[in-house]
Enzyme design. Sequence first.
Site, PDB file in Angstrom:
ATOM      1  N   SER A  46       0.815  -1.208   0.000  1.00 56.64           N
ATOM      2  CA  SER A  46       0.000   0.000   0.000  1.00 56.64           C
ATOM      3  C   SER A  46       0.850   1.260   0.000  1.00 56.64           C
ATOM      4  O   SER A  46       0.325   2.359  -0.168  1.00 56.64           O
ATOM      5  CB  SER A  46      -0.915   0.018   1.234  1.00 56.64           C
ATOM      6  OG  SER A  46      -0.134   0.009   2.426  1.00 56.64           O
ATOM      7  N   HIS A  68      -3.386  -3.744  -5.416  1.00 57.91           N
ATOM      8  CA  HIS A  68      -3.643  -3.304  -4.046  1.00 57.91           C
ATOM      9  C   HIS A  68      -5.098  -3.536  -3.676  1.00 57.91           C
ATOM     10  O   HIS A  68      -5.991  -2.786  -4.085  1.00 57.91           O
ATOM     11  CB  HIS A  68      -3.271  -1.831  -3.880  1.00 57.91           C
ATOM     12  CG  HIS A  68      -3.460  -1.336  -2.488  1.00 57.91           C
ATOM     13  ND1 HIS A  68      -3.902  -0.070  -2.191  1.00 57.91           N
ATOM     14  CD2 HIS A  68      -3.285  -1.959  -1.277  1.00 57.91           C
ATOM     15  CE1 HIS A  68      -3.989   0.073  -0.884  1.00 57.91           C
ATOM     16  NE2 HIS A  68      -3.631  -1.061  -0.306  1.00 57.91           N
ATOM     17  N   GLU A 120      -6.756  -1.451  -6.664  1.00 56.15           N
ATOM     18  CA  GLU A 120      -5.931  -0.525  -7.440  1.00 56.15           C
ATOM     19  C   GLU A 120      -4.915  -1.339  -8.237  1.00 56.15           C
ATOM     20  O   GLU A 120      -4.142  -2.093  -7.661  1.00 56.15           O
ATOM     21  CB  GLU A 120      -5.203   0.450  -6.504  1.00 56.15           C
ATOM     22  CG  GLU A 120      -6.143   1.424  -5.803  1.00 56.15           C
ATOM     23  CD  GLU A 120      -5.447   2.322  -4.815  1.00 56.15           C
ATOM     24  OE1 GLU A 120      -5.817   3.504  -4.722  1.00 56.15           O
ATOM     25  OE2 GLU A 120      -4.519   1.841  -4.115  1.00 56.15           O
ATOM     26  N   ASN A 140      -4.673   5.852  -0.700  1.00 59.08           N
ATOM     27  CA  ASN A 140      -3.803   6.250   0.409  1.00 59.08           C
ATOM     28  C   ASN A 140      -3.128   7.599   0.178  1.00 59.08           C
ATOM     29  O   ASN A 140      -2.816   8.312   1.135  1.00 59.08           O
ATOM     30  CB  ASN A 140      -2.748   5.172   0.678  1.00 59.08           C
ATOM     31  CG  ASN A 140      -3.320   4.015   1.463  1.00 59.08           C
ATOM     32  OD1 ASN A 140      -4.364   4.144   2.085  1.00 59.08           O
ATOM     33  ND2 ASN A 140      -2.652   2.874   1.429  1.00 59.08           N
TER      34      ASN A 140
END
Length: 313
Positions: free
Chosen positions: A148, A169, A181, A219
């Site tokens: 991540s 991800h 992702e 993130n």
Amino acid sequence: MAFATRHFARAASSAAATAAAKKLIVKHVTVIGGGLMGAGIAQVAAASGHTVVLVDQSDEILKKSTQGIEESLKRVTKKKFADKPEAGAEFIEKTLKNLTTSTDAVAVVHSTDLVIEAIVENQKIKNELFKRLDKFAPEHTIFASNTSSLQITQLANSTTRQDRFGGLHFFNPVPMMKLVEVIKTPMTSQKTFESLVDFSKAVGKSPVSCKDTPGFIVNRLLVPYMMEAVRLFERGDASKEDIDVAMKLGAGYPMGPFELLDYVGLDTSKYIIDGWHSLEPNNPLFAPSPLLNKLVEEKKLGKKTGEGFYKYK
């Protein structure tokens, strides 16, 4: 003119068919790491008909992972097959038949189409793993990391298959969260990228694509938001309780930033922001927090330790 148009259409169709034929259809998946993320990825892959091997360092860890998957499947079937308990039982049985475990990663990658790494967020350990597996995996095998926060490009550079390397991800809890992702580095081939997108769809997820930028999409937006909440509290502008209430009632978020930090783990958040700060030391969004550093030093890491920004019974 009509003949030329038909001829061109047939040629284009043939070219598309050839490209599609070259694209890897993932059937066999190896997941490295039997923690919450790895077990979740293994579960959704097995539930969607893939042959899956889940790998970790010990049989004890893998036994716990398998038990967790079985419990998760029971929860899924209660909702998915509420009126058809027999179909639910069959679904669980088929999923578990698709799943095996191993403590020998090198032995199982010989026959895999896709390796998904979901181990500790440590650049050196991940690089060593990929470098070792690269020597034994077939040429067609795609490598992917569930990281991540780390750069996919740096992980890919530990192998000789940079064109067959990307990011996948997933989000926790994997069986419930629909997003994946898909990260494409400058070296990731279009064929590899499309194969990863197709695999994400095959396991029932909604893929979004992103370049190999720190934090990808979610993130990159979420961590600076949480850090800015901490800075707001550090300056004494508002209490953590009021900040959480404000974001839940004012922005419609299900959790406030401090509740989310405690849920994610303060050590995890610190690790991410420290890594980004080392890459871009002049970026104010990535500036470390003295308060966060202090709590981590005191082992107050959030819900998992019973105390973080809040105390938990």
